[in-house]
Design an enzyme around this catalytic site. Structure first.
Site, PDB file in Angstrom:
ATOM      1  N   LYS A 224       0.817  -1.211   0.000  1.00  0.00           N
ATOM      2  CA  LYS A 224       0.000   0.000   0.000  1.00  0.00           C
ATOM      3  C   LYS A 224       0.853   1.265   0.000  1.00  0.00           C
ATOM      4  O   LYS A 224       0.321   2.378  -0.052  1.00  0.00           O
ATOM      5  CB  LYS A 224      -0.942   0.002   1.211  1.00  0.00           C
ATOM      6  CG  LYS A 224      -1.958  -1.141   1.207  1.00  0.00           C
ATOM      7  CD  LYS A 224      -2.873  -1.069   2.407  1.00  0.00           C
ATOM      8  CE  LYS A 224      -3.746  -2.304   2.536  1.00  0.00           C
ATOM      9  NZ  LYS A 224      -4.733  -2.446   1.459  1.00  0.00           N
ATOM     10  N   CYS A 361     -13.895  -5.335   3.205  1.00  0.00           N
ATOM     11  CA  CYS A 361     -13.448  -6.101   4.373  1.00  0.00           C
ATOM     12  C   CYS A 361     -13.820  -5.373   5.665  1.00  0.00           C
ATOM     13  O   CYS A 361     -13.038  -5.308   6.617  1.00  0.00           O
ATOM     14  CB  CYS A 361     -11.950  -6.381   4.332  1.00  0.00           C
ATOM     15  SG  CYS A 361     -11.447  -7.464   2.982  1.00  0.00           S
TER      16      CYS A 361
END
Length: 406
Positions: A224, A361
């Site tokens: 990320k 999620c």
């Protein structure tokens, strides 16, 4: 270095998708990789690919130096006291699971409390659910304010003398909320609990100082933050890590093996069983160099401006709900009335615009938001206001496609 100059270093961005220039607004899921990171990986595989630590030949020494050099880069990047506090893992999920399995299962019992929030990613919910089930501990949630932020008074009323672990994400991957983890940690410590911070969405965008935060554990992922997939970091205070048992056993993490018993290496290697993620660590080190050269403060400021601009433009379109607080990181999560988020993402993709759609999620948070799923645009250092203009035009196209009348 402005965003246009930064973009030149990301080869993947210079392409068309469905006949349109690619607009990549999915960096919260995974970021793109700059040339210096790609070159660092290629150089390792081309010039000194070898296993680390045990080899005495030249390639092994070069690989070990690069691998451990990356650990030192991580240490400086998050301001850990020692490289012994920097453990390489497969990512944030593995890091949190390591804390849950090693520290949580050994230190909790019936009557103890684990405190988290409803906005957590599944990787910071499920491990604690499992610990609670196995130990008899109680899992508690800090309530959220109406805008999806946290009130420290609610933290004070949720954490008690029975609380042993508090685990909170620093930045929400859905709402963009920047949580006051330093203050939450101080409250946790006041009650004798440890503080775990999920830094998956903060480390790529904000300057992180684990000593200033005074957190006990901090977890983040390479992919990320412009680095390779498959590697992450668990920071832990040395005193705690020394008392914890490994959760994976095998080569590399052992000191001595007898027929019926074994001993472990010192930190950090006792938590790094098997051949480590060598190329990944080297790539992460290159990503840290890259981000440090640009400056995390500059990155955060740029993303704040993009998020503010995007919300201003989106607010002009009737029928769009935007979730999260006013002050946020570079994430804008939204829904269009009567249009499923997957349909929104599909139409945008036809325009060359990549966004994420689904529950991200974070199903408990979706339930709190009274929806099953959302669309999410997430920005990074290589995004521009011109791309947001294209994105907003894409939203108008989406509404028109599904028959909305202005």
């Amino acid at each position: 270095m402005n965003a246009q100059e930064v973009r030149k270093l990301f080869p993947i961005l210079h392409q068309e998708v469905n006949g349109k220039p690619l607009v990549y607004f999915d960096s919260a899921a995974t970021s793109q990789k700059p040339v210096p990171v790609i070159e660092a990986l290629e150089k390792y595989y081309r010039e000194y690919n070898s296993n680390v630590h045990r080899g005495v030949h030249t390639l092994g020494t070069r690989a070990t130096d690069a691998y451990e050099g990356a650990r030192e880069k991580v240490r400086r990047f998050i301001n850990a006291k020692s490289t012994q506090e920097v453990i390489f893992t497969r990512g944030t999920t593995t890091s949190i699971n390591t804390v849950a399995a090693s520290y949580g299962l050994s230190n909790l019992s019936e009557g103890d409390e684990i405190v988290i929030t409803p906005m957590e990613h599944h990787s910071n919910i499920i491990p604690w659910q499992q610990v609670a089930k196995k130990t008899g501990a109680t899992l508690k949630y800090i309530p959220l304010k109406e805008d999806g932020s946290i009130d420290l008074q609610d933290v004070e009323s949720t954490i008690t003398e029975h609380t042993k672990i508090v685990s909170v994400m620093q930045v929400s991957n859905v709402l963009g909320t920047i949580n006051p983890v330093k203050e939450i940690g101080a409250i946790a410590h006041k009650h004798g609990a440890i503080m775990v911070v999920d830094g998956a969405q903060s480390t790529p965008h904000l300057k992180v100082d684990v000593q200033d935060l005074d957190c006990d554990f901090f977890a983040f992922s390479s992919h990320k933050m412009c680095g390779p997939t498959g590697i992450g970091v668990l920071f832990g205070k040395k005193a705690l890590l020394n008392k914890m048992e490994p959760v994976e056993f095998g080569g590399e993490m052992i000191d001595f093996v007898d027929l019926y018993d074994s001993t472990w290496k010192e930190l950090p290697w006792k938590f790094e069983g098997g051949t480590p993620i060598i190329a990944g660590a080297i790539g992460l080190g290159a990503a840290i160099d890259f981000l440090s050269d640009i400056g995390l403060d500059n990155i955060h400021r740029h993303e704040e401006e993009l998020a503010k601009y995007a919300i201003e433009q989106m607010s002009e379109i009737e029928g769009i709900t935007i979730y999260g607080p006013k002050e946020r990181a570079g994430i804008v999560t939204f829904n269009i009335d009567d249009v499923h988020p997957h349909d929104v993402a599909t139409v945008l993709d036809a325009e060359g615009i990549a966004v994420r759609a689904g529950h991200h999620c974070a199903q408990p948070l979706m339930k709190w938001l009274n929806t099953s799923s959302t669309a999410r645009a997430s920005f990074y250092l290589y995004n521009t206001k011109d791309e947001i203009d294209s994105f907003v035009k894409g939203l108008v196209t989406t509404k028109e496609y599904f028959g909305h009348v202005f």
